[in-house]
Write an enzyme that holds these catalytic residues in place. Structure first.
Site, PDB file in Angstrom:
ATOM      1  N   SER A 158       0.550  -1.531  -0.047  1.00  0.00           N
ATOM      2  CA  SER A 158      -0.600   0.020   0.128  1.00  0.00           C
ATOM      3  C   SER A 158       0.562   1.007   0.215  1.00  0.00           C
ATOM      4  O   SER A 158       1.777   0.951   0.323  1.00  0.00           O
ATOM      5  CB  SER A 158      -1.462   0.190   0.715  1.00  0.00           C
ATOM      6  OG  SER A 158       0.247   0.308   2.433  1.00  0.00           O
ATOM      7  N   CYS A 159       0.332   2.074  -0.125  1.00  0.00           N
ATOM      8  CA  CYS A 159       1.205   4.102  -0.280  1.00  0.00           C
ATOM      9  C   CYS A 159       1.822   4.296   1.016  1.00  0.00           C
ATOM     10  O   CYS A 159       2.997   4.359   1.482  1.00  0.00           O
ATOM     11  CB  CYS A 159       0.512   4.580  -0.426  1.00  0.00           C
ATOM     12  SG  CYS A 159      -1.480   4.736  -0.166  1.00  0.00           S
ATOM     13  N   THR A 160       1.089   3.482   2.202  1.00  0.00           N
ATOM     14  CA  THR A 160       1.218   3.573   3.254  1.00  0.00           C
ATOM     15  C   THR A 160       2.283   3.293   4.195  1.00  0.00           C
ATOM     16  O   THR A 160       3.406   3.223   4.682  1.00  0.00           O
ATOM     17  CB  THR A 160       0.411   3.374   5.067  1.00  0.00           C
ATOM     18  OG1 THR A 160      -0.807   2.790   4.688  1.00  0.00           O
ATOM     19  CG2 THR A 160      -0.158   4.538   4.387  1.00  0.00           C
ATOM     20  N   ASN A 322       0.732   9.649  -1.359  1.00  0.00           N
ATOM     21  CA  ASN A 322       0.104   8.406  -1.818  1.00  0.00           C
ATOM     22  C   ASN A 322      -0.449   8.357  -3.170  1.00  0.00           C
ATOM     23  O   ASN A 322      -0.039   6.970  -3.214  1.00  0.00           O
ATOM     24  CB  ASN A 322      -0.632   8.598  -0.398  1.00  0.00           C
ATOM     25  CG  ASN A 322      -2.021   9.862  -0.454  1.00  0.00           C
ATOM     26  OD1 ASN A 322      -2.098  10.967  -0.287  1.00  0.00           O
ATOM     27  ND2 ASN A 322      -2.694   9.383  -1.750  1.00  0.00           N
TER      28      ASN A 322
END
Length: 345
Positions: A158-160, A322
């Site tokens: 994921s972006c995070t 993000n």
């Protein structure tokens, strides 16, 4: 030349295509097709004009069967447009697709990936955390060297996770992490409402532009997938805020050695200039979220916000775009998947 197809032409899909050209990787990657249920006119318009990222520097045109990315008045790249809901019907074999970049946010299982392969693709890279049975989950810069040719169905995380995992890696290698907590301060997303409306998550029934909205996150599970030794050692919460792009991550870790703020920051600086160059960046400028819009790094550490309590409790603020940072990592991972095939051949 790596031939890719993009399945799903939403926020990430469009950013991936744009990043191919803006990063200069169109010399290495050729996008042969985009599969999206929307109409070609809307696809072309949203690629050309973007509220978060501004106008695409390439002229975009279209007909009913192709998008065209123009280099000048006479040269352009044609990209086939498809409108198919069933993976099994996609003509990946005829198009000689090497890797499908599945950016739908819907598909994510080994079976979904296998369906792309049975349709003729060689490999599949999902743009979000996939099921636990995938061949690999890659956070580029951290574990991309674990890729093997037999890894056919892969997740880009994921972006995070792409933002925080490289920082965890640096801190753990330097100081030894015992445990940690993370608060993700994330921009609004398209699963939220413009005005109050129904949603399965009651908090997401509320207007995105009017509230800071807590949402569920499985970020700690993503960390554990990359670092099994941190099982049950991290917890995370997430809130959505009324901005359209850029995310901040508040990271707190307990470490096993005594440090000062400068020790922590210098470790990040060293990594950003060496092992994680182009992945991690560092700043001490007095910046705000909009200043990180369209930044291609996975993570940018704001050194002015680093704090150390009692020598062993470290708090840091880490920024990321993000959308754009993640889209660029999709391309890096795709090229790493190609390289893993070439090495083993």
């Amino acid at each position: 030349m790596l031939k890719v197809a993009i399945n799903g032409f939403g926020r990430i899909g469009r950013n991936v295509l744009r990043a191919v050209y803006e990063s200069g990787k169109h010399q290495q990657i050729k996008v042969v097709a985009v599969n999206e249920l929307a109409q070609p006119e809307a696809m072309a318009h949203l690629l050309q004009y973007d509220t978060s990222h501004g106008r695409f520097g390439k002229k975009i045109s279209h007909d009913q069967e192709h998008l065209y990315v123009h280099h000048d008045s006479s040269e352009y790249d044609p990209i086939r447009i498809l409108h198919l809901a069933e993976i099994e019907l996609l003509p990946w074999r005829d198009l000689e697709v090497d890797i499908v970049l599945d950016c739908t946010g819907v598909f994510g299982s080994q079976a979904d990936g296998q369906a792309h392969i049975e349709a003729g693709a060689q490999k599949v890279l999902f743009s979000h955390p996939g099921a636990s049975d995938l061949d690999n989950t890659i956070i580029y810069g951290v574990n991309h060297e674990t890729l093997k040719d037999e890894h056919r169905v892969v997740s880009n995380g994921s972006c995070t996770t792409n933002c925080i995992v490289p920082i965890i890696k640096v801190l753990d290698e330097a100081f030894g992490i015992e445990s940690g907590t993370i608060t993700t301060i994330h921009s609004s997303m398209n699963d939220q409402q413009v005005i109050d409306a129904y949603h399965n998550d009651l908090r997401r029934t509320r207007a995105a532009s009017q509230s800071i909205i807590p949402v569920d996150t499985k970020l700690h599970k993503g960390i554990e997938r990359i670092f099994p030794k941190f099982s049950n050692k991290f917890e995370a919460i997430s809130v959505r805020v009324p901005t359209v792009n850029v995310t901040a991550m508040d990271l707190s870790v307990t470490i096993s050695t005594n440090v000062k703020v400068n020790d922590v920051n210098q470790t990040i600086v060293n990594a950003s200039q060496c092992t994680l160059r182009d992945i991690v960046d560092y700043t001490e400028s007095p910046l705000v979220s909009i200043d990180f819009n369209h930044d291609p790094h996975s993570a940018i550490v704001d050194g002015t916000q680093t704090r150390v309590s009692n020598g062993q409790l470290v708090k840091m603020l880490v920024w990321c775009d993000n959308e754009w940072g993640f889209a660029n990592r999709m391309l890096d991972t795709a090229l790493a998947m190609q390289a893993s095939s070439q090495v083993e051949q």
